[in-house]
Motif scaffolding. Structure first.
Motif, short mmCIF file in Angstrom:
data_model
loop_
_atom_site.label_atom_id
_atom_site.label_comp_id
_atom_site.label_asym_id
_atom_site.label_seq_id
_atom_site.Cartn_x
_atom_site.Cartn_y
_atom_site.Cartn_z
N ASP A 186 44.28 23.82 45.52
CA ASP A 186 43.77 22.75 46.38
C ASP A 186 42.87 21.77 45.63
OD1 ASP A 186 41.55 24.35 45.99
OD2 ASP A 186 41.36 24.95 48.09
N GLY A 187 42.73 21.98 44.32
CA GLY A 187 41.93 21.06 43.51
C GLY A 187 40.43 21.20 43.70
N LYS A 188 39.99 22.16 44.48
CA LYS A 188 38.56 22.32 44.77
C LYS A 188 37.91 23.40 43.93
CE LYS A 188 39.22 20.76 49.54
NZ LYS A 188 39.15 21.11 50.97
N GLY A 189 38.73 24.15 43.21
CA GLY A 189 38.19 25.17 42.32
C GLY A 189 37.35 26.19 43.06
N ASN A 190 36.25 26.57 42.42
CA ASN A 190 35.38 27.60 42.98
C ASN A 190 34.29 27.02 43.87
OD1 ASN A 190 36.94 29.31 41.46
ND2 ASN A 190 35.40 29.63 39.87
N ASP A 191 34.41 25.73 44.25
CA ASP A 191 33.44 25.13 45.16
C ASP A 191 33.43 25.88 46.49
OD1 ASP A 191 33.02 23.34 43.16
OD2 ASP A 191 34.02 21.66 44.14
N GLU A 192 32.36 25.75 47.21
CA GLU A 192 32.18 26.49 48.46
C GLU A 192 33.31 26.22 49.45
OE1 GLU A 192 30.62 29.12 51.11
OE2 GLU A 192 29.94 28.77 49.06
N GLU A 193 33.76 24.97 49.53
CA GLU A 193 34.79 24.63 50.52
C GLU A 193 36.20 24.94 50.05
OE1 GLU A 193 34.03 20.82 48.14
OE2 GLU A 193 32.90 22.55 48.89
N GLY A 194 36.36 25.36 48.79
CA GLY A 194 37.69 25.64 48.26
C GLY A 194 38.27 26.94 48.80
N GLY A 195 39.60 27.00 48.82
CA GLY A 195 40.28 28.20 49.30
C GLY A 195 40.99 28.97 48.21
N PHE A 196 40.98 28.43 46.99
CA PHE A 196 41.70 29.05 45.87
C PHE A 196 40.80 29.08 44.64
CE2 PHE A 196 44.81 27.33 48.74
CZ PHE A 196 45.81 28.27 48.77
N TRP A 197 41.02 30.07 43.77
CA TRP A 197 40.23 30.22 42.57
C TRP A 197 40.70 29.27 41.47
CZ3 TRP A 197 35.95 33.01 42.87
CH2 TRP A 197 35.87 34.04 43.82
N GLU A 198 39.78 28.95 40.57
CA GLU A 198 40.16 28.20 39.37
C GLU A 198 40.96 29.12 38.46
OE1 GLU A 198 36.80 26.59 37.35
OE2 GLU A 198 35.93 25.67 39.16
N PRO A 199 42.14 28.71 38.02
CA PRO A 199 42.93 29.58 37.15
C PRO A 199 42.46 29.52 35.70
CG PRO A 199 44.12 27.56 37.54
CD PRO A 199 42.87 27.47 38.37
N ARG A 200 42.73 30.60 35.00
CA ARG A 200 42.57 30.64 33.55
C ARG A 200 43.92 30.36 32.92
NH1 ARG A 200 43.99 34.78 30.33
NH2 ARG A 200 44.04 36.29 32.06
N GLN A 201 43.95 29.51 31.87
CA GLN A 201 45.23 29.19 31.25
C GLN A 201 45.76 30.38 30.46
OE1 GLN A 201 45.85 25.31 29.43
NE2 GLN A 201 46.87 26.27 27.69
N LEU A 202 47.01 30.72 30.70
CA LEU A 202 47.66 31.80 29.98
C LEU A 202 47.91 31.39 28.52
CD1 LEU A 202 50.27 32.78 32.71
CD2 LEU A 202 48.52 34.33 31.81
N SER A 203 47.60 32.28 27.60
CA SER A 203 47.93 32.07 26.19
C SER A 203 49.39 32.42 25.96
CB SER A 203 47.04 32.92 25.30
OG SER A 203 47.37 34.30 25.46
N GLU A 204 49.92 32.05 24.81
CA GLU A 204 51.30 32.42 24.49
C GLU A 204 51.44 33.94 24.44
OE1 GLU A 204 53.32 30.47 21.36
OE2 GLU A 204 52.50 28.49 21.80
N GLN A 205 50.41 34.62 23.94
CA GLN A 205 50.44 36.09 23.91
C GLN A 205 50.45 36.65 25.33
OE1 GLN A 205 47.35 37.86 21.52
NE2 GLN A 205 47.80 39.94 22.21
N ASP A 206 49.64 36.05 26.22
CA ASP A 206 49.64 36.48 27.62
C ASP A 206 51.04 36.35 28.23
OD1 ASP A 206 46.88 36.96 27.67
OD2 ASP A 206 46.41 34.91 28.31
N ILE A 207 51.69 35.24 27.92
CA ILE A 207 53.02 34.97 28.49
C ILE A 207 54.02 36.01 28.01
CG2 ILE A 207 54.94 33.33 28.49
CD1 ILE A 207 52.79 31.09 28.44
#
Length: 458
Positions: A186-207
């Protein structure tokens, strides 16, 4: 007078359940003019008893912590088993996380651990004991993970609600192709009004680790006795996030070009196909369009659209995918689609993809899903030549609105799809297969235990 035959139990099931006289939802040998909808379909080493499949439906009903985390329960035997009992040909277990952090909510099922196999086998055993095939949709929610069950969000009038660690969530380990506040759903990240978490970018190793975990989850599904695996790459979850140039702006081998954006999916298909039996069907669900073409973001970056889906579909037969399950949307809140007004909703898109594949002689089955509620409509989607469709005039206003929108989509001379996948209508009517057979005048078998309440012949 004593019965001549014993009430036989289904073999190879660790409890007694009666063997049906004939598999529910299948026409009797004397049935006349049987439509394609009720004809069997063999895919690799498995045969569907008809063309009506139960689509995966999230239920948010597994334990969120403890020894049984992510394991299916008696609730799933009761719900999924009932769809099988009443004649559907393939019953899918809902989106199932291949990693701990891949679930939509803490109460979604998982298959990242061998400890989750026995509960899945119990559900699979019962589905198959009723004559249906068992399927599982393997998934990773990506940036849409670690949210609350929707009835909690709707109570607070939110689209979604983040789950904290105290409620079983993992806000610090939500991942996606991109990372940071602007890449939360929702583009609001971890702000109080947001409904979704900020993601961490997956590394190539993670993938690369993620691809291995998909393959390991598929192996567990085989051990649990599952008949069919579906890869979930739709509705804005992780693989869809990688496919779309709106949500994937990476500069490495997993972003940029079509080949790079599809790389994680292609690698996963290959990894799974290498781990499962040749006789096991493999399905793929995609959002055929994310409905972003007319948005500023879509114009600036491009989007995943029907042309992209056709291009991907043409690669699938060589990769070992047997059926493409055609859905749409879900990757961005800016999408522009009103499913009730659209004249080009998912069924018609499925037909277009099917037609393009057949022009090139490619062997890939197509599944249609979305707003399938009426008997004639269901019949005509998979029938060569089509037929006139009409409504029966029954049902509440919401269902009628869906039906009116949906029946407009079944016009045409070629079959629009090879199977239909139905979700909400089964929740309304678990006996939907039996009802539409009656409506179409097809004499099909009912479960032994329900023979006394069969619909009368029309």
């Amino acid at each position: 007078m004593p019965a001549k035959d014993l009430n036989q139990g289904v073999p190879d099931v660790p409890y007694f359940t009666p063997q049906h006289l004939q598999s529910p939802g299948t026409p009797f040998p004397t049935a006349q003019n049987v439509p394609t909808l009720f004809k069997p379909l063999t895919i690799r080493g498995k045969t569907l008893r008809n063309r009506i499949l139960v689509a995966p439906m999230c239920q948010y009903s597994t334990a969120g912590r403890g020894a049984d985390i992510g394991s299916l329960t008696d609730y799933h035997v009761a719900t999924l088993g009932h769809y099988a009992l009443k004649g559907s040909s393939l019953v899918f277990v809902e989106a199932t996380g291949v990693q701990f952090n891949g679930r939509i909510s803490p109460h979604c099922p998982g298959l990242w651990s061998d400890a989750q196999i026995p509960a899945l086998r119990r559900v699979s055993d019962f589905i198959k004991s009723q004559g249906a095939l068992s399927g599982i949709q393997l998934a990773h929610a990506g940036r849409k993970a670690s949210t609350a069950p929707p009835w909690l969000s709707s109570r607070d009038k939110k689209v979604s609600m983040r789950c904290s660690k105290e409620s079983g969530g993992w806000g610090d380990n939500v991942v996606g192709p991109m990372g940071g506040k602007q890449w939360s759903w929702d583009g609001k990240g971890n702000d109080e009004e947001g409904g979704f978490w900020e993601p961490r970018q997956l590394s190539e190793q993670d993938i690369q680790e993620l691809v291995r975990d998909w393959a390991s989850a598929a192996e567990r599904a085989v051990k649990a006795g599952i008949d069919v695996i579906e890869i979930h790459a739709a509705h804005g979850y992780l693989f869809h996030q990688f496919l779309s140039p709106v949500t994937n702006q990476r500069k490495d081998q997993y972003g940029g070009s079509f080949e790079n954006r599809t790389r994680i999916l292609v690698d996963t298909i290959r990894a799974i196909r290498a781990k499962i039996p040749d006789s096991m069907p493999l399905f793929l669900r995609i959002s055929s369009t994310e409905w972003m073409e007319d948005t500023d973001l879509g114009k600036d970056f491009g989007s995943w659209d029907v042309e992209s889906s056709i291009r991907l579909a043409k690669l699938l037969p060589a990769l070992g995918v047997d059926l493409l399950d055609v859905s749409s949307g879900g990757n961005h809140p800016a999408q522009r689609i009103n499913m009730f007004d659209s004249k080009d909703y998912q069924t018609r898109i499925a037909a277009r993809i099917r037609s393009e594949l057949r022009k090139e002689g490619l062997d890939l089955l197509i599944g249609a899903v979305g707003l399938i509620t009426e008997a004639e409509q269901a019949r005509d989607i998979v029938e060569e030549g089509g037929a006139a469709t009409k409504l029966n005039g029954n049902g509440d206003a919401g269902v009628a609105e869906e039906a009116r929108a949906a029946v407009k989509m079944t016009e045409g001379k070629e079959a629009m799809a090879d199977v239909i996948l139905v979700a909400r209508q089964f929740m309304r009517e678990p006996e939907w297969v039996l009802r539409i057979a009656w409506r179409l005048g097809v004499d099909v078998s009912w479960p032994n235990q329900f023979l006394r309440v069969r619909f009368p012949k029309l």
